[in-house]
Write a protein that holds these residues in place. Structure first.
Motif, short mmCIF file in Angstrom:
data_model
loop_
_atom_site.label_atom_id
_atom_site.label_comp_id
_atom_site.label_asym_id
_atom_site.label_seq_id
_atom_site.Cartn_x
_atom_site.Cartn_y
_atom_site.Cartn_z
N LEU A 31 -6.45 -79.03 -14.65
CA LEU A 31 -4.91 -78.80 -15.12
C LEU A 31 -4.60 -79.16 -16.69
O LEU A 31 -4.47 -78.36 -17.47
CB LEU A 31 -3.91 -79.49 -14.49
CG LEU A 31 -3.63 -79.34 -13.38
CD1 LEU A 31 -2.59 -79.35 -11.91
CD2 LEU A 31 -3.05 -77.11 -12.93
N GLY A 32 -5.43 -80.80 -17.11
CA GLY A 32 -5.32 -80.85 -18.71
C GLY A 32 -5.73 -79.72 -19.51
O GLY A 32 -5.10 -78.98 -20.12
N PHE A 73 -1.32 -71.74 -6.81
CA PHE A 73 -2.12 -72.89 -5.88
C PHE A 73 -2.55 -74.34 -6.01
O PHE A 73 -2.21 -75.42 -5.26
CB PHE A 73 -3.08 -71.87 -4.93
CG PHE A 73 -3.93 -73.19 -3.96
CD1 PHE A 73 -3.27 -73.24 -2.46
CD2 PHE A 73 -5.23 -72.72 -3.91
CE1 PHE A 73 -3.97 -73.77 -1.76
CE2 PHE A 73 -6.01 -73.64 -2.80
CZ PHE A 73 -5.07 -73.89 -1.65
N VAL A 74 -3.39 -74.03 -6.78
CA VAL A 74 -3.82 -75.92 -7.51
C VAL A 74 -3.27 -77.03 -7.43
O VAL A 74 -3.07 -78.05 -7.48
CB VAL A 74 -5.19 -75.31 -8.39
CG1 VAL A 74 -5.29 -76.91 -8.65
CG2 VAL A 74 -6.49 -74.86 -8.45
N ALA A 75 -1.82 -75.76 -8.40
CA ALA A 75 -0.69 -76.31 -8.88
C ALA A 75 -0.15 -77.21 -8.56
O ALA A 75 0.63 -78.81 -8.05
CB ALA A 75 0.21 -75.21 -9.26
N VAL A 76 0.52 -76.70 -6.83
CA VAL A 76 1.00 -77.25 -5.58
C VAL A 76 -0.26 -78.37 -5.12
O VAL A 76 0.89 -79.49 -4.64
CB VAL A 76 1.18 -76.08 -4.43
CG1 VAL A 76 2.12 -76.22 -3.75
CG2 VAL A 76 2.43 -75.51 -5.30
N VAL A 77 -0.97 -78.00 -5.01
CA VAL A 77 -2.57 -79.63 -4.27
C VAL A 77 -2.04 -80.09 -4.90
O VAL A 77 -1.90 -81.53 -4.63
CB VAL A 77 -3.37 -78.69 -3.68
CG1 VAL A 77 -4.28 -79.08 -3.71
CG2 VAL A 77 -4.00 -77.27 -2.81
N ALA A 133 1.56 -80.24 -13.19
CA ALA A 133 1.99 -79.36 -12.46
C ALA A 133 3.34 -79.14 -12.12
O ALA A 133 2.40 -77.47 -12.41
CB ALA A 133 0.94 -80.25 -11.47
N GLY A 134 3.84 -79.14 -12.21
CA GLY A 134 4.96 -78.77 -11.97
C GLY A 134 4.85 -77.40 -12.98
O GLY A 134 5.83 -76.41 -13.00
N ALA A 135 4.61 -77.98 -14.26
CA ALA A 135 5.10 -76.67 -15.61
C ALA A 135 4.26 -75.96 -15.29
O ALA A 135 4.17 -74.67 -15.61
CB ALA A 135 4.61 -77.44 -17.34
#
Length: 435
Positions: free
Chosen positions: A138-139, A183-187, A213-215
């Protein structure tokens, strides 16, 4: 064999049994599967296949070296074996056997990686490894979006990044599509929350990870993110209620919640198109509606056995080529895991797929309700996420989704199983000191 070679063999076995190698292996598997799109775009599909194949060989070697730690009945859940076996059998009536074999090998390869992780790492260790990889992925996604959408103000087409961060999305990150990023952010949100609650990372790291992740979940502008978030929050609230209820009243509450879940699930299935419409996804709704109408035509032609397992659609193989030709699209799936399974391996495959997921959900939910540690909530919450996303995408049949699904199925199969009567030894991948 010479004496030095004889001494070298036990050292290799000792290395394969080591906790350090298991941790490194788990990190590499998550990095390779979550970064599959990035690896294939930068180095090619051959590189990605080579990495996955190498990890499979290493995983089998690790399981062989640690074979005394678990028994054969505990290795793979029967529902998973049955599903994979039926997918193999379906090649006998597939139109393109080569494409079917390729899809089946891919299915098995990811399953091998997941089964290995499920047996060499416990739940908390799995959460920590996934959390570390998600932070990096995510980073990197945010960094590339800033580079593309703010600094250079130009798309990075070779990565599928549109460079729309300055417009507040949608963004794709290193995952190729906004829906996959969402999807990956929610995981990641579930994983980071478990890390925070178990204090397995510093509080500041956990809070920053949750913020990241939320952003990105919001910036992905994926309609499915809101459905996934709502499903996870409701499941977490229900699980908290069950855990707070006295043990003698827990069964009645569980049955009540089960009835509510069934009712809500049926409602979601029936109102699936209306939900997408309310979320402002009219284009997605029209696209899915037209696709599912065409898929239904081919399902009726082969309702029991399907057209043969293929996984991600090969656009040159009927009926997938025909579907895309008729719709003038380039779909890589049916945009619904259950519909995809029905199309590819028929009602038999769909029953096996649903039975595998339902069994895992029930087992993991009961374990999470009874154990004190919050880490046991990770498996049922992850399964809820995978079920919810399966209504709108086919992520759970390939790549990251399939990896997480098999890990959860294996983890759930290690508790409250008929195997306890066959093999009294404690299962691997548990936390005997907690709960």
């Amino acid at each position: 064999m010479s004496d030095p070679e004889l001494r070298r063999v036990p050292r290799v076995i000792e290395l394969l049994r080591s906790a350090d190698l298991s941790r490194a292996y788990t990190l590499c598997v998550f990095a390779a599967v979550l970064g599959a799109h990035l690896i294939s775009r930068l180095s090619g599909t051959v590189t990605l296949v080579t990495v996955i194949a190498g990890l499979c060989v290493l995983g089998i070697a690790i399981l062989a070296a640690r074979r005394r730690e678990f028994s054969l009945p505990r290795l793979v859940p029967l529902t998973l074996l049955a599903l994979v076996a039926w997918a193999l059998i379906s090649m006998s009536w597939s139109i393109d056997v080569t494409a079917a074999l390729s899809g089946w090998v891919s299915l098995c390869a990811i399953a091998v990686l997941a089964v290995t992780i499920g047996h060499v790492r416990d739940t908390l260790q799995t959460v920590r490894a996934l959390g570390d990889v998600c932070r990096v992925a995510l980073g990197a996604s945010l960094a590339l979006e800033i580079l593309s959408g703010v600094l250079f103000d130009t798309p990075l087409d070779f990565l599928g990044i549109q460079g729309r961060l300055a417009e507040l999305g949608p963004v794709q990150g290193v995952f190729g599509t906004r829906n996959m990023l969402g999807f990956v952010a929610v995981v990641a949100l579930i994983t980071f929350a478990i890390e925070l609650r178990t204090q397995s990372v510093r509080r500041g790291v956990a809070v920053l990870s949750l913020t990241l992740a939320g952003a990105l979940a919001l910036l992905s502008a994926s309609p499915t993110v809101y459905v996934l978030a709502a499903a996870v929050l409701l499941a977490a609230a229900a699980l908290a209620i069950v855990r707070a209820v006295p043990a003698h009243r827990r069964r009645a509450v569980q049955w009540l919640l089960a009835g509510v879940v069934v009712a809500v699930g049926l409602t979601l299935v029936i109102l699936q198109r209306r939900i997408l419409d309310l979320l402002g996804a009219r284009d997605d709704l029209a696209l899915r509606s037209e696709l599912w109408t065409q898929v239904n035509y081919y399902v009726r032609m082969r309702p029991v056995q399907g057209w043969g397992w293929i996984g991600a659609w090969d656009r040159d193989v009927p009926p997938y080529y025909t579907l895309n030709f008729l719709l003038q699209e380039s779909h890589g799936s049916a945009l619904n895991a259950f519909v995809d399974v029905l199309l590819q391996i028929g009602w038999v495959g769909l029953v096996l797929f649903v039975a595998m997921i339902a069994t895992a959900v029930v087992r993991s939910w009961l374990v999470a309700a009874d154990r004190r540690s919050v880490v046991y909530a990770w498996t049922p919450l992850m399964l809820v996420t995978l079920v919810a996303v399966s209504l709108f995408e086919s992520f759970t049949l390939v790549g990251t989704g399939w990896l997480l699904l098999v890990i959860c199925v294996v983890r759930a199969g290690q508790s409250r199983s008929w195997r306890d009567r066959v093999d009294p030894r404690p299962p691997t991948g548990t936390l005997p000191t907690i709960g």
